[in-house]
Scaffold this active site. Sequence first.
Site, PDB file in Angstrom:
ATOM      1  N   CYS A  63      12.229 -10.685   6.139  1.00  0.00           N
ATOM      2  CA  CYS A  63      10.998 -10.164   6.740  1.00  0.00           C
ATOM      3  C   CYS A  63      10.816 -10.527   8.222  1.00  0.00           C
ATOM      4  CB  CYS A  63       9.778 -10.565   5.919  1.00  0.00           C
ATOM      5  SG  CYS A  63       9.809 -12.195   5.193  1.00  0.00           S
ATOM      6  N   ARG A  73      19.937 -19.005  -0.298  1.00  0.00           N
ATOM      7  CA  ARG A  73      18.955 -20.014  -0.701  1.00  0.00           C
ATOM      8  C   ARG A  73      19.667 -21.121  -1.455  1.00  0.00           C
ATOM      9  NH1 ARG A  73      14.127 -15.803  -2.567  1.00  0.00           N
ATOM     10  NH2 ARG A  73      13.978 -14.789  -0.530  1.00  0.00           N
ATOM     11  N   GLN A 103      19.159  -8.594  -1.050  1.00  0.00           N
ATOM     12  CA  GLN A 103      17.850  -8.061  -1.414  1.00  0.00           C
ATOM     13  C   GLN A 103      17.683  -6.646  -0.853  1.00  0.00           C
ATOM     14  OE1 GLN A 103      15.090 -11.118   0.069  1.00  0.00           O
ATOM     15  NE2 GLN A 103      14.798 -11.728  -2.052  1.00  0.00           N
ATOM     16  N   ASP A 158      15.290  -5.011   0.601  1.00  0.00           N
ATOM     17  CA  ASP A 158      14.021  -5.368   1.221  1.00  0.00           C
ATOM     18  C   ASP A 158      13.442  -4.203   2.004  1.00  0.00           C
ATOM     19  OD1 ASP A 158      12.954  -7.793   0.629  1.00  0.00           O
ATOM     20  OD2 ASP A 158      13.994  -8.897   2.197  1.00  0.00           O
ATOM     21  N   HIS A 199       9.885  -3.339   4.408  1.00  0.00           N
ATOM     22  CA  HIS A 199       8.653  -3.834   5.024  1.00  0.00           C
ATOM     23  C   HIS A 199       7.951  -2.658   5.674  1.00  0.00           C
ATOM     24  CE1 HIS A 199      11.044  -7.548   4.583  1.00  0.00           C
ATOM     25  NE2 HIS A 199       9.869  -8.041   4.270  1.00  0.00           N
ATOM     26  N   LYS A 247       0.193 -10.723  -4.301  1.00  0.00           N
ATOM     27  CA  LYS A 247       1.240  -9.753  -4.626  1.00  0.00           C
ATOM     28  C   LYS A 247       1.009  -9.147  -5.997  1.00  0.00           C
ATOM     29  CE  LYS A 247       4.433 -13.208  -6.561  1.00  0.00           C
ATOM     30  NZ  LYS A 247       5.773 -13.821  -6.463  1.00  0.00           N
ATOM     31  N   HIS A 287       5.223  -6.271   2.086  1.00  0.00           N
ATOM     32  CA  HIS A 287       6.582  -6.668   1.713  1.00  0.00           C
ATOM     33  C   HIS A 287       6.896  -6.035   0.358  1.00  0.00           C
ATOM     34  CE1 HIS A 287       6.532 -10.369   4.428  1.00  0.00           C
ATOM     35  NE2 HIS A 287       5.255 -10.016   4.380  1.00  0.00           N
TER      36      HIS A 287
END
Length: 661
Positions: A350, A379, A397, A399, A401, A482, A528
């Site tokens: 992000c 991670r 991911q 992802d 945004h 979320k 997100h």
Amino acid sequence: MSSEVMVRLPDATTKVLPEGSTGADLAASIGKRLSKDALAVKVDGVEVDLSIPLRDGASIEILTPSTPAGREVLRHSTAHVLAQAVLRRWPGAHFAIGPVIEDGFYYDFDLPDGARFSDDDLVAIEATMREIIKENQPFERAELDIEGGRKAFADQPYKVEIIDAVATGADEVDAPADSSIVSTYRNSDEFTDLCRGPHVPSTSRLGHFKLMRVAGAYWRGDEKRPQLQRIYGTAWESKEALEQHLFRLEEAERRDHRRLGVQLDLFSFPDELGSGLAVFHPKGGIIRRTMEDYSRRRHVEAGYEFVYTPHVTKAELFETSGHLDWYADGMYPPMELDGGTQYYLKPMNCPFHILIFRSRQRSYRELPVRFFEFGTVYRYELSGAVHGLTRVRGMTQDDAHIFCTAEQMQEELISLLGFVLDLLREFGLDDFYLELSTKPEEKAVGSDEDWEVAEATLRTVAESAGLSLVLDEGGGAFYGPKISVQARDAIGRTHQMSTIQLDFQLPQRFGLEYVGADNARHRPIMIHRALFGSVERFMAILIEHHAGALPTWLSPEQVRILPVRDDHEDYAFDVSGTYKASGVRVSVDQASEPLGARIRRAKLEKIPYILVVGDDDVAQGTFGVNRRGSDQPERGISTATFLTDLLAEIESHGSPERSES
């Protein structure tokens, strides 16, 4: 006239009872069935034993075996019986903690003289547990001051350590929150345990249980402390419920993506790479590419713009975003480069997408802006937490945004949730509910007003989807609440899938702006969204949901052609070439082995269609079709007809099993 107490029931009715009445008395006053089923009682939200006198005006819920809370009482009580059985069989053993976990319980032990549990011991322990259950021992609660607790458990060092921790105000598994007392439960003269409760009235209320396995566990999770032996078990309200659970476990083992990943040659975790770092073999690569290609196509159709970002960044980026304040423990350690500048492997995408938005002045006419990336992140999961593809250290991911105005926010969220659910259904998942995660009180930034607006908006969006909605109090990210899409798989397990997070904070931290219709500068709203979550985890869920028998469009090999003899091979390769030209993933397994062996191998590899070619087929332009999931081959199927049907099945994301039904 005797005094009375009035209590409120969950259906908003009230019940008046004599003063001193207990939860057991209340259950008996309602009905014989409830009196028989009652295990414990919840008084103003606090679970207590049935024997506790009820307070006037209290809200009461009676806990029965078939409810989640009732099962927890059953399981914790069974854990006590397990500890009692171990101490009966191994006098002098030390016992530590025995909490309830999902679908079961465990208890940790330190046996005398270094003795170790064996699988045969589990059978013997179960037999002793059944003896204790037959003895109908009551669970009797008592409260002791700290010193009294130390004396009561003087020969049990782990219990004494828990009591000492309680005295300092620590929240301990087996002890009440009150730092001045400890509570105990006595089953008989031979066994008393430290516990906050509640418990079933007596051991006779138990019995539908099974001990599952033994594992090692460090005391307090600290590898510098003693290693104990942990016995895992499960307990249920009935024989049928226990059997169903054991069947689900067997089915889950059969579907385990780690086992299927090896069997189907999809992926591996080479020791040379390190824990939690997967490599995808060609067949796994086909599945992954097919997933990603379909997702890319749908995102293009939905108006997303594709971006790409690097794998490393200076620490400054994550200092600005706040991730180093909140998530540094889960990140890989920094690399010092360029004369001492710290660089981090990115744990999320992000902040990079924010920089792309901020790279030039934006107008309200551009909004909403939707960025999308298959971005690999890293991670540092603890080695004990790493688990196949579902918990890895390096993941990709999907992802997205979205940057939009406050006025666009709700409509964009509704559209986004519909997009997410539609794509998940295309992969064969169709049993959903939603979870709304709200502000984490100890780990959040931003004003209360922002959080209230964000949570109210997400609730409206979630309710508009027409799915069940559950609340996850305090489960939001530090920057915003979320919605999580929860999906049940083919054997009823729930997996968190896509997440949609509403963020008022990062746009402020990075100073994001757009020029509005009034020619003034305004702050955008940021959303997100991860659809798969991670490609690796989503693939694992799909493999297990389909038990490795993926829909035809996802199968790495869709068709295998088996010539009966080597003189049928030219025809087989001609058909294969025609199918490949149409985009079908097809191979020919030549006649170097008996046909039966080749068919068995193809079935073990879960190939959707096995085509057998014999004399008649060569002469007539046909073949025999062995459809996955069917024991009845179809003879004399035209190669052209089959190709037409196959391409339609691939296009519709169907499977052989559904085509036949």
